[in-house]
Design an enzyme around this catalytic site. Structure first.
Site, mmCIF file in Angstrom:
data_model
loop_
_atom_site.group_PDB
_atom_site.id
_atom_site.type_symbol
_atom_site.label_atom_id
_atom_site.label_comp_id
_atom_site.label_asym_id
_atom_site.label_seq_id
_atom_site.Cartn_x
_atom_site.Cartn_y
_atom_site.Cartn_z
ATOM 1 N N ASP A 7 0.867 -1.174 0.000
ATOM 2 C CA ASP A 7 0.000 0.000 0.000
ATOM 3 C C ASP A 7 0.906 1.228 0.000
ATOM 4 O O ASP A 7 2.137 1.121 -0.171
ATOM 5 C CB ASP A 7 -1.010 -0.047 1.162
ATOM 6 C CG ASP A 7 -0.367 0.138 2.533
ATOM 7 O OD1 ASP A 7 0.870 0.255 2.621
ATOM 8 O OD2 ASP A 7 -1.119 0.161 3.537
ATOM 9 N N CYS A 64 2.847 -3.436 4.012
ATOM 10 C CA CYS A 64 1.943 -2.341 4.394
ATOM 11 C C CYS A 64 2.528 -1.728 5.661
ATOM 12 O O CYS A 64 3.731 -1.894 5.936
ATOM 13 C CB CYS A 64 0.496 -2.807 4.539
ATOM 14 S SG CYS A 64 0.137 -3.909 5.921
ATOM 15 N N THR A 66 1.963 -2.342 8.956
ATOM 16 C CA THR A 66 2.340 -3.378 9.923
ATOM 17 C C THR A 66 2.641 -4.730 9.280
ATOM 18 O O THR A 66 3.200 -5.604 9.947
ATOM 19 C CB THR A 66 1.178 -3.609 10.912
ATOM 20 O OG1 THR A 66 0.023 -3.983 10.139
ATOM 21 C CG2 THR A 66 0.888 -2.366 11.730
ATOM 22 N N HIS A 97 8.952 -25.122 7.576
ATOM 23 C CA HIS A 97 7.861 -25.903 8.172
ATOM 24 C C HIS A 97 6.500 -25.638 7.522
ATOM 25 O O HIS A 97 5.657 -26.540 7.484
ATOM 26 C CB HIS A 97 7.738 -25.578 9.668
ATOM 27 C CG HIS A 97 8.896 -26.108 10.479
ATOM 28 N ND1 HIS A 97 8.882 -26.139 11.850
ATOM 29 C CD2 HIS A 97 10.092 -26.625 10.102
ATOM 30 C CE1 HIS A 97 10.026 -26.654 12.296
ATOM 31 N NE2 HIS A 97 10.777 -26.943 11.245
ATOM 32 N N ASN A 98 6.282 -24.425 7.078
ATOM 33 C CA ASN A 98 4.943 -24.048 6.608
ATOM 34 C C ASN A 98 4.872 -23.835 5.096
ATOM 35 O O ASN A 98 3.799 -23.526 4.565
ATOM 36 C CB ASN A 98 4.457 -22.772 7.316
ATOM 37 C CG ASN A 98 4.701 -22.812 8.815
ATOM 38 O OD1 ASN A 98 5.515 -22.054 9.343
ATOM 39 N ND2 ASN A 98 4.031 -23.717 9.509
ATOM 40 N N ARG A 131 6.709 -34.527 8.107
ATOM 41 C CA ARG A 131 5.605 -34.359 9.060
ATOM 42 C C ARG A 131 4.848 -33.041 8.842
ATOM 43 O O ARG A 131 3.663 -32.933 9.167
ATOM 44 C CB ARG A 131 6.126 -34.430 10.503
ATOM 45 C CG ARG A 131 6.972 -33.241 10.930
ATOM 46 C CD ARG A 131 7.594 -33.461 12.301
ATOM 47 N NE ARG A 131 8.229 -32.254 12.840
ATOM 48 C CZ ARG A 131 9.431 -31.821 12.482
ATOM 49 N NH1 ARG A 131 10.137 -32.477 11.564
ATOM 50 N NH2 ARG A 131 9.939 -30.723 13.031
ATOM 51 N N HIS A 132 5.539 -32.091 8.274
ATOM 52 C CA HIS A 132 4.893 -30.789 8.061
ATOM 53 C C HIS A 132 3.818 -30.856 6.970
ATOM 54 O O HIS A 132 2.865 -30.084 6.990
ATOM 55 C CB HIS A 132 5.935 -29.732 7.696
ATOM 56 C CG HIS A 132 7.023 -29.627 8.713
ATOM 57 N ND1 HIS A 132 6.776 -29.219 10.008
ATOM 58 C CD2 HIS A 132 8.346 -29.914 8.649
ATOM 59 C CE1 HIS A 132 7.904 -29.255 10.690
ATOM 60 N NE2 HIS A 132 8.868 -29.665 9.897
HETATM 61 C C1 RB5 Z 1 -2.562 2.198 6.651
HETATM 62 O O1 RB5 Z 1 -2.734 3.313 7.476
HETATM 63 C C2 RB5 Z 1 -2.352 0.955 7.496
HETATM 64 O O2 RB5 Z 1 -3.524 0.627 8.160
HETATM 65 C C3 RB5 Z 1 -1.859 -0.199 6.647
HETATM 66 O O3 RB5 Z 1 -0.663 0.144 6.032
HETATM 67 C C4 RB5 Z 1 -1.562 -1.482 7.392
HETATM 68 O O4 RB5 Z 1 -0.728 -1.259 8.482
HETATM 69 C C5 RB5 Z 1 -2.729 -2.311 7.767
HETATM 70 O O5 RB5 Z 1 -2.592 -3.397 8.324
#
Ligand code: RB5
Length: 149
Positions: A7, A64, A66, A97-98, A131-132
């Protein structure tokens, strides 16, 4: 081919990831966003995740603020196993593993250098199977039948 998407918050870190992939000689396709105008991350997660699920791209990297929202969105696409990571250990183990096929990171969580360490660990990790695979098959059953058989 590696699918990329972010984003508006992830634009700068995505550029650093592109430079790093260039240095490694790994090809990528950027599914957007392409500017800093505020946007909605599910639209870009969907584009990149669909390319991975459909086989156009082998893996994908999502960014993004987070890493959380964009990973949740990607994981709604059938066949996607996206890990949201802020340290290299989980990135490596998520491959071993995943068998994760997408990596999400938060541009407001990790700095450039840590992000690239996470990315390297994720790219280097090889799926171990065994096993995974039983567990991944159960996840696929949940995805396809809504339950574990
Ligand atoms: C955008 O403000 C923010 O919400 C987005 O980048 C992200 O962190 C959402 O999970």
């Amino acid at each position: 081919m590696i699918a990329l998407a972010s984003d508006h918050v992830g634009i700068e870190l995505k550029s650093a990831v592109m430079e790093h992939l260039d240095a490694l000689g790994l090809p990528y396709k950027d599914f957007g966003t392409y500017g800093t105008d505020r946007c909605n991350y599910p639209e870009y997660a969907y584009q990149a995740a669909s390319a991975v699920a459909g086989g156009e791209c082998e893996k994908g990297i999502l960014i993004c603020g987070t890493g959380v929202g964009i990973s949740i969105a990607a994981n709604k696409v059938k066949g996607i196993r996206c890990v949201c990571c802020s340290e290299p250990y989980s990135a490596l183990l998520s491959r071993q593993h995943n068998n994760t096929n997408m990596l999400a990171m938060g541009a407001r969580v990790v700095g450039r250098d840590l992000a690239l360490m996470i990315l390297d660990a994720w790219l280097e990790g090889q799926y171990e199977g065994g096993r995974h695979q039983v567990r991944l098959d159960q996840i696929t059953q949940m995805e396809e039948a809504g339950k574990i058989k």
